[in-house]
Structure formats: C-alpha cells, structure tokens
Scaffold this motif. Sequence first.
Motif, PDB file in Angstrom:
ATOM      1  N   ALA B  25     -22.633 -52.301 -44.911  1.00  0.00           N
ATOM      2  CA  ALA B  25     -23.839 -52.991 -44.445  1.00  0.00           C
ATOM      3  C   ALA B  25     -23.925 -54.385 -45.051  1.00  0.00           C
ATOM      4  O   ALA B  25     -24.283 -55.355 -44.373  1.00  0.00           O
ATOM      5  N   LEU B  28     -21.453 -56.522 -43.359  1.00  0.00           N
ATOM      6  CA  LEU B  28     -21.946 -56.839 -42.024  1.00  0.00           C
ATOM      7  C   LEU B  28     -23.010 -57.928 -42.100  1.00  0.00           C
ATOM      8  O   LEU B  28     -23.016 -58.871 -41.302  1.00  0.00           O
ATOM      9  N   THR B  70     -30.169 -57.680 -45.723  1.00  0.00           N
ATOM     10  CA  THR B  70     -29.635 -57.069 -44.505  1.00  0.00           C
ATOM     11  C   THR B  70     -30.688 -57.162 -43.416  1.00  0.00           C
ATOM     12  O   THR B  70     -31.727 -56.520 -43.512  1.00  0.00           O
ATOM     13  N   PRO B  71     -30.444 -57.955 -42.409  1.00  0.00           N
ATOM     14  CA  PRO B  71     -31.472 -58.201 -41.400  1.00  0.00           C
ATOM     15  C   PRO B  71     -31.818 -56.941 -40.614  1.00  0.00           C
ATOM     16  O   PRO B  71     -30.999 -56.032 -40.495  1.00  0.00           O
ATOM     17  N   LEU B  73     -33.084 -55.057 -36.996  1.00  0.00           N
ATOM     18  CA  LEU B  73     -32.736 -55.252 -35.594  1.00  0.00           C
ATOM     19  C   LEU B  73     -33.721 -56.163 -34.862  1.00  0.00           C
ATOM     20  O   LEU B  73     -33.287 -57.012 -34.084  1.00  0.00           O
TER      21      LEU B  73
END
Lengths: 97, 97
Positions: B25, B28, B70-71, B73
């Motif tokens: 994550a 990502l 971590t953005p 959605l």
Amino acid sequence: MATTSWNDVKAARNGDSAVEAAYAAAQLAFELGEQVRAMREERGWSQRQLSALTGMSQPAIARFEAGGTTPTLPILERIAIAFDSTLSVQLKPKEVA
Amino acid sequence: MATTSWNDVKAARNGDSAVEAAYAAAQLAFELGEQVRAMREERGWSQRQLSALTGMSQPAIARFEAGGTTPTLPILERIAIAFDSTLSVQLKPKEVA
DNA sequence: AAACCTGATACCATCGGTGGTATGTCCTGG
DNA sequence: CCAGGACATACCACCGATGGTATCAGGTTT
C-alpha cells in the motif's frame, strides 16, 4: 497564462466534481464488493475464512461486500494478497477516442 | 543470519499478510503520488491550483505527492476528475503460469 | 426440537486521512 | 534587499473506515 484558463476550468468543474467523485467512489466500492464476493464464493470461502486471511473482522467483510463502505487501499491490498492477486490502481487519461 | 531470509519470511507470513499489504500500500501510494505529480506538472499546474480543482488543501496535495499518506478512493476520484481521467481499481489474478 | 454455520446489522472504540491554518524554506522577480 | 509564489512541514479538529463484540435471521444437519 493566457486567459486565466485554470480559473475557467475550476469554475466549470466546481459544481460537479465533488458530487461526481462521491458517486464514482460509491459505484467503485459497490463493484469492488461484488468482485470480492464473486472471488470469495468462487473459492468456496466463508466470510469468516476470508476475514481470517485478511486480518479483518467478519462484519468488515460483510460491510465491504455490501458496498456499505468505501474500502481503503491497505484493505484492498490485504484482500488482493488473500486471493493471491495483485491490486491495480491507475489514473488513465480519458481517451478522446 | 544474513541469509535467511526471504524464504523464511515469506513462509512465516503465510498467515499474516499485514506487513506485506502495508508495504504494498505504501509503495502504491508513492507511485500514485509520483504519477499525480507528473500529470500536474505536465499541465503546468501548481499544487494550489490542483487543490482548488479537487477541493483539497494544498498541504493535502503535498502530503499525497510525497507519498506521506495513503489516499482514499474518493480522493483519487476527485484527482482523476480534475485531470479529466478515469480511476481504475482492479483485483487482477496473479496467475503464475 | 436443538446445535451449528453463514451472513447481516448494531453499537462503540480506535486509527488514519483529510481540512484548515500557520509557518518555514527555496527560488525568482521587483 | 525586499516581495511574492511554490512546495514542505507542523499542529489540531473532524470524519470515515475499521476492529471488536454482540446479536439476529436464515439454512442445514442431527
């Protein structure tokens, strides 16, 4: 800057981006839930088994599959790993076709 | 022992993929940040301009591009819309031959 | 009937991302 | 030198997602 174009763009989108994003995210959450449910049932796993594999709680799985919440990327990663899959997140330019 | 391993590690993590998921994550998030920064600079936008387009704050953009968080959605959706792009999230089977 | 498993819902505590503000740094232009 | 823009960092408050537990409905088995 030619004609303050970005201000124009902002003004043009300001009314719909938030709503559109929220709708798109909700739809995405729903589709992901469906996909996860399909993959889980395909393997004959119960929600409890998947929750154990992902370190999540069974209620969390249920909420997620029902589209009740928008999953976070770490959660999606754990689910992907449980399914021995890879998580792909991409910002793809809208092709002008 | 230095040799040890990744095999051991992998074997050990068979039941707990939390670490691997967290790492994936984070990676990502980093890659997404890089991509967004590239797309933003490609358009000659400042962080402030992008923050206005997405309804986010400039610090939020900075944190995101730096991979500091971590953005979610919905945030990714708003960024995608600002870039006139589409957000693609997929669980793709790894199918190792 | 009872015992069991599965999935869904409710409640509450915690964690993490975001919003907002302020500030610091670097760079460029006046 | 000073002013302004751009990016980064710090602090705090709020909100949403998750974890945990308990509970409920439905189905199956004994």
